[in-house]
Design a protein around this motif. Structure first.
Motif, short mmCIF file in Angstrom:
data_model
loop_
_atom_site.label_atom_id
_atom_site.label_comp_id
_atom_site.label_asym_id
_atom_site.label_seq_id
_atom_site.Cartn_x
_atom_site.Cartn_y
_atom_site.Cartn_z
N LEU A 98 0.87 -1.10 0.27
CA LEU A 98 0.14 0.20 -0.13
C LEU A 98 0.61 1.05 0.11
O LEU A 98 1.79 1.54 1.20
CB LEU A 98 -1.32 0.09 1.35
N VAL A 99 0.58 2.22 -0.96
CA VAL A 99 1.34 3.29 -0.86
C VAL A 99 1.08 4.54 -1.14
O VAL A 99 -0.40 4.79 -1.71
CB VAL A 99 2.46 2.90 -2.22
N LEU A 100 0.90 4.99 -0.45
CA LEU A 100 0.08 6.97 0.36
C LEU A 100 1.72 7.92 -0.07
O LEU A 100 2.72 8.28 0.38
CB LEU A 100 0.21 7.04 1.99
N SER A 101 0.71 8.93 -1.35
CA SER A 101 1.60 9.76 -1.94
C SER A 101 1.41 10.82 -1.86
O SER A 101 -0.20 11.22 -1.81
CB SER A 101 1.66 9.04 -3.61
N TYR A 102 2.04 11.93 -1.53
CA TYR A 102 1.78 13.22 -0.85
C TYR A 102 1.03 13.73 -2.05
O TYR A 102 2.61 13.77 -3.02
CB TYR A 102 2.78 13.47 -0.11
N ASP A 103 0.61 14.67 -2.53
CA ASP A 103 -0.02 15.36 -3.61
C ASP A 103 -0.37 16.93 -2.92
O ASP A 103 -1.67 17.40 -2.56
CB ASP A 103 -1.74 14.67 -4.39
N SER A 145 13.50 -9.48 -15.05
CA SER A 145 11.97 -9.20 -16.09
C SER A 145 11.48 -10.02 -14.78
O SER A 145 10.65 -10.45 -14.60
CB SER A 145 11.81 -9.35 -17.37
N TYR A 146 10.46 -8.48 -14.52
CA TYR A 146 9.27 -8.85 -13.98
C TYR A 146 8.16 -8.10 -13.91
O TYR A 146 8.20 -6.83 -14.49
CB TYR A 146 9.33 -9.22 -12.34
N GLY A 147 6.47 -8.30 -13.86
CA GLY A 147 5.88 -7.79 -14.24
C GLY A 147 4.93 -6.42 -12.68
O GLY A 147 5.46 -7.15 -11.71
N VAL A 148 5.08 -5.17 -13.23
CA VAL A 148 4.27 -4.35 -12.01
C VAL A 148 3.06 -3.66 -12.25
O VAL A 148 3.08 -4.04 -13.44
CB VAL A 148 5.81 -2.87 -11.88
N SER A 149 2.03 -3.21 -11.39
CA SER A 149 1.21 -2.96 -11.65
C SER A 149 0.39 -1.79 -10.84
O SER A 149 0.73 -2.45 -9.50
CB SER A 149 -0.41 -4.23 -11.84
N PHE A 150 -0.72 -1.25 -10.68
CA PHE A 150 -0.56 -1.11 -9.48
C PHE A 150 -2.37 -0.90 -9.59
O PHE A 150 -2.56 -0.46 -10.15
CB PHE A 150 -0.57 0.75 -9.18
N GLU A 151 -3.19 -0.08 -8.59
CA GLU A 151 -4.35 -0.29 -8.33
C GLU A 151 -4.86 1.27 -7.37
O GLU A 151 -4.37 0.86 -6.27
CB GLU A 151 -5.19 -0.77 -8.01
N THR A 152 -5.63 1.85 -7.74
CA THR A 152 -6.27 2.85 -6.48
C THR A 152 -7.01 2.28 -5.90
O THR A 152 -7.98 2.27 -6.45
CB THR A 152 -6.23 4.42 -8.32
N VAL A 153 -6.62 2.79 -4.62
CA VAL A 153 -7.20 3.05 -3.80
C VAL A 153 -8.32 3.81 -2.99
O VAL A 153 -7.83 5.25 -2.89
CB VAL A 153 -6.36 2.36 -2.14
N GLY A 182 -8.84 4.32 -12.15
CA GLY A 182 -8.66 3.30 -12.01
C GLY A 182 -7.35 2.00 -11.92
O GLY A 182 -6.56 2.21 -11.19
N LEU A 183 -7.56 1.28 -12.49
CA LEU A 183 -6.05 0.09 -12.01
C LEU A 183 -5.44 0.45 -13.47
O LEU A 183 -5.94 0.15 -14.86
CB LEU A 183 -6.58 -1.33 -11.79
N GLY A 184 -4.16 0.33 -13.21
CA GLY A 184 -3.51 0.42 -14.01
C GLY A 184 -1.88 -0.79 -13.96
O GLY A 184 -1.52 -1.45 -13.15
N THR A 185 -2.18 -1.33 -14.89
CA THR A 185 -0.51 -2.68 -15.43
C THR A 185 0.25 -1.95 -16.30
O THR A 185 0.13 -1.00 -17.11
CB THR A 185 -1.69 -3.77 -15.71
N GLU A 186 0.81 -3.24 -16.71
CA GLU A 186 2.46 -2.80 -17.65
C GLU A 186 1.81 -3.01 -19.00
O GLU A 186 3.17 -2.46 -19.69
CB GLU A 186 3.98 -3.70 -17.42
N ASP A 187 0.62 -3.27 -19.11
CA ASP A 187 0.37 -3.31 -20.81
C ASP A 187 -0.04 -1.45 -20.46
O ASP A 187 -0.63 -1.36 -22.16
CB ASP A 187 -0.60 -4.31 -20.76
N ASN A 188 0.03 -0.44 -20.12
CA ASN A 188 -0.42 1.02 -20.28
C ASN A 188 -2.13 1.08 -20.37
O ASN A 188 -2.85 2.29 -21.13
CB ASN A 188 0.32 1.61 -21.45
N SER A 189 -3.25 0.23 -20.29
CA SER A 189 -4.39 -0.01 -20.63
C SER A 189 -5.27 1.20 -19.78
O SER A 189 -6.13 0.80 -19.87
CB SER A 189 -4.75 -1.35 -21.58
N GLY A 190 -4.73 0.76 -18.54
CA GLY A 190 -6.07 0.87 -17.27
C GLY A 190 -7.14 -0.40 -17.35
O GLY A 190 -7.16 -0.17 -16.05
#
Length: 632
Positions: free
Chosen positions: A122-127, A159-167, A240-248
């Protein structure tokens, strides 16, 4: 649209130019292409504890919103029912920009249905634009072997995959999320070496580059940073949900990238910047129990690790710093057993105990000296005064009673401190000066006697003055002037006037080719500031010349804690006066020889002292205690 932060714009050029090349040091690319590009990775990281959340009101409020907690205190682990994860708050990776207020907090999380080898945070980023924190889940899709490599080296080479999902922080965010337009995400993984700070681009959108970073010792450990750049069409957002295919979309994270568009929104706080966080007990368990047929950690120990997060956090940081290898596994296993047996024992305490044990076995461990050089000093380090010297000190001590300091020999064996100095100051004499009493050149033995009896004229008295002890206390008195001036000064006491401090030494060895002094504790001088042995003498070279020298092995008069706490930077400052004194011996002896019919020249001095910074790193658990040894 949202754009990558300005400090990373050069990396876009870098990716295009290196699409078919190996991973290269980004500072080298900067030099080749433009002088104005960023030369250092603009982020740094540290490990924080739960208290960091509690003192940050905005962060703690967001954490309570995410987890649905109403009370003031956050527990060590809290559950989010919407996303079905438990977040652990006792160990946090903090990443901050070196250029502005951009920063993030990364927490390890665990899902009940995650039985694979992926790592989620879980990543909390300051905006700064909203003056608050946004939340997302970042997943690293490791294979089992890649996860093990990460635990050992803090990075993965393949090589490995990375993805992110907004909480979503609240229910409205969950509803709005479904109406979002798809966004384009770009994932860049960086490897930053801990000692040099060199930055390498490991992968961009899973396009893997071959990184060959290693330090002078051949170690390949580095810190992994992931930068997720989010570009959204006008009217869209990044919920939305983002993955390394850049499609959301939620498709596989291991596919290729796609292009973005040219809409621009120069918000420096759009990106997610994080470094992977692993639950302490999970990291320890994954490292220690890799062999399922012969696990090192019993169920009892695993339960203890889960129930003692402070200890497991310290242990996991050690594994992160040192790596998961057989040596570190042995060290961690022994530490756990010791801490389970003694509830008051911390991991830092255990490290100190082990350091002390190691230095008992290897007294040269603090000093950065090549192993091949040790033989030159070992005989001096093992020097023990003969019975005649010990008997004289005891006799004086029995005759002169004082309410303050007793007489005692500060030998290397009974000193509390550890070896902190080995030095050697030589002068090569190819022909000796004329002896005025014979009008012939001094013999080596005669010249050593001349040096002993005239030592104050052959050193800079700003740094020291040697005199035979003359002392009176009631009916008891000492006058070693005659003994010092005799043909055999063994057991003679000398007092040394040193700036700020004073010390006493006793002649503990004497021959035609050398004499040795050891430090002594006395009522008039108290303890000598260092405890050790210094030898003066000469040796003959293979080509017939003679080398006159001053050689020493010293310990600090107090223990390791004192030495480290008071250690100067650079290392040589502690012995600056000593170095200046014996360098003046070299200079003045050369001048005397050359001005009196002989020929002498400077030979190279040697001095070996501790690297205090390295010792501190050992005590903090940042490097292994195995580093405390001579240099191969």
């Amino acid at each position: 649209m949202k754009r990558v932060r300005n400090v990373f714009q050069f990396l876009c050029i870098l990716v295009v130019m290196l699409a078919c090349t190996n991973c290269q040091n980004d500072t080298e690319i900067e030099t080749q292409h433009t002088e104005g590009l960023q030369k250092e990775f603009p982020y740094r990281s540290s490990v924080l504890t739960k208290q960091a959340i509690e003192i940050n009101t905005k962060l703690s409020n967001q954490m309570r919103s995410i987890t649905g907690i109403q009370n003031d205190e956050l527990s060590k682990s809290v559950y989010n029912s919407v996303y079905d994860f438990t977040v652990y708050t006792d160990v946090i990776n903090f990443v901050e920009s070196t250029e502005n207020n951009k920063h993030s907090y990364t927490f390890p999380i665990e899902r009940g249905n995650n039985t694979g080898s992926s790592l989620e945070n879980l990543v909390l980023s300051y905006d700064e634009t909203i003056d608050d924190y946004t939340a997302s889940i970042v997943a690293y899709h490791f294979t089992a072997s890649q996860k093990q490599e990460f635990l050992e080296n803090q990075h993965v080479s393949t090589s490995y995959g990375v993805s992110f999902e907004t909480v979503a922080v609240n229910a409205n965010d969950v509803l709005n999320k479904n109406g979002s337009l798809p966004c384009t995400t770009t994932y860049t993984v960086y490897h930053v070496t801990p000692d040099t700070g060199e930055t390498f681009v490991h992968s961009t959108n899973n396009q893997h580059n071959e990184c060959e970073h290693e330090d002078a010792d051949g170690n390949t450990q580095c810190r992994t940073y992931t930068v997720i750049e989010i570009d959204c069409p006008d009217g869209g957002n990044s919920n939305g949900l983002g993955t390394e295919d850049n499609s959301g979309s939620t498709s596989s994270p291991n596919t290729g990238g796609s292009s973005g568009n040219n809409n621009d929104n120069d918000n420096d706080f759009d990106d997610i910047v994080t470094t992977p966080a692993v639950m302490p007990d999970q990291m320890i368990d994954d490292c220690m129990n890799t062999n399922s047929f012969n696990p090192r950690l019993s169920p009892e120990i695993r339960t203890w690790l889960r129930n003692n997060r402070i200890h497991s956090s310290a242990l996991s940081r050690y594994l992160q710093n040192v790596g998961c290898n057989d040596s570190s596994k042995d060290f961690i296993e022994a530490a756990i057993i010791a801490m389970m047996d003694d509830q008051d024992l911390t991991f830092e305490d255990y490290i100190r105990l082990r350091v002390e044990e190691k230095l008992e076995e290897r007294p040269f461990g603090l000093i950065e000296v090549p192993c091949v050089e040790l033989e030159k000093w070992q005989a001096l380090a093992l020097h023990n005064p003969p019975p005649s010297v010990v008997n004289r000190v005891h006799a004086i001590d029995n005759q002169d009673t004082t309410f303050f300091t007793d007489y005692s020999i500060q030998t290397l064996e009974n000193a509390e401190g550890h070896l902190v100095n080995m030095d050697y100051f030589p002068v090569e004499i190819s022909s000796f000066p004329i002896n005025p009493s014979t009008n012939l050149p001094y013999t080596p033995e005669e010249f050593l006697t001349y040096f002993r009896l005239n030592i104050n004229s052959l050193i800079d008295n700003t740094w020291a003055v040697f005199n035979p002890v003359v002392y009176q206390n009631g009916n008891f008195s000492i006058d070693d002037t005659e003994l010092w001036n005799s043909d055999n000064p063994l057991t003679a006491l000398l007092t040394i006037d040193i700036p700020v401090d004073e010390g006493t030494v006793i002649i503990s060895d004497y021959s035609d080719s050398n004499f040795t002094v050891i430090t002594l504790e006395t009522p008039w001088d108290s303890e000598h500031p260092v405890s050790g042995v210094r030898d003066f003498g000469f040796t003959q070279t293979n080509w017939g010349s003679y080398v006159f020298y001053s050689r020493a092995v010293d310990r600090m008069a107090n223990g390791l804690d004192y030495a480290v706490a008071n250690s100067p930077i650079p290392n040589d400052v502690a012995f600056f006066g000593s170095d200046a004194l014996w360098e003046s011996f070299q200079e003045k002896m050369i001048t005397f020889v050359n001005e009196n019919g002989g020929n002498a020249q400077m030979d190279f001095k040697e001095s070996y002292r501790p690297s205090w910074e390295k010792i501190k790193k050992v005590l903090r658990g940042e490097i292994s205690i195995d580093e405390l040894d001579c240099l191969n």
